[in-house]
Scaffold this motif. Structure first.
Motif: not given
Length: 122
Positions: A46-73
């Motif tokens: 629980g030390a790191r929780t991204p805004d959009i957490d994919l930990a529950g998705e199948p294949g999640a172990r292949t997602v980096s802790r900090e994978h992508l950043v989404l920016t609104r323009a």
């Protein structure tokens, strides 16, 4: 800094916000949320929780802790591959390297590791 956590919710139909969807979950990109939004995988302790957490998705172990950043323009959303991401990132089957950014269009596909998402713009 404390970040708001976006939870996956079952798809109730048409959303009032742009969103990312996996086959089993919807991740609303709510306009009142703080941006940029970090997409990744939470740590087991629980030390790191991204805004959009994919930990529950199948294949999640292949997602980096900090994978992508989404920016609104004003003209939409862009996705930026986090600098330390080592795992695969594709947008519309085009590989993106750490530091690269692309503007999202409706129905664009995003692959973070083995997790597949589709971007929907309202």
């Amino acid at each position: 800094m404390v970040r708001a956590h976006h939870s996956a919710v079952p798809s109730p139909g048409r959303s009032l916000a742009d969103e990312l969807r996996s086959p089993d979950a919807v991740y609303p990109l709510l306009p009142h949320r703080a941006v940029p939004l970090l997409l990744g995988r939470s740590s087991g302790d629980g030390a790191r929780t991204p805004d959009i957490d994919l930990a529950g998705e199948p294949g999640a172990r292949t997602v980096s802790r900090e994978h992508l950043v989404l920016t609104r323009a004003p003209d939409g959303w862009s996705v930026h591959v986090a600098p330390n991401t080592l795992n695969l990132t594709l947008v519309n089957d085009r590989r993106l390297l750490p530091g690269q950014e692309v503007t999202l269009k409706d129905l664009d596909t995003i692959q973070a590791g083995e997790v597949q998402l589709t971007f929907y713009r309202v």
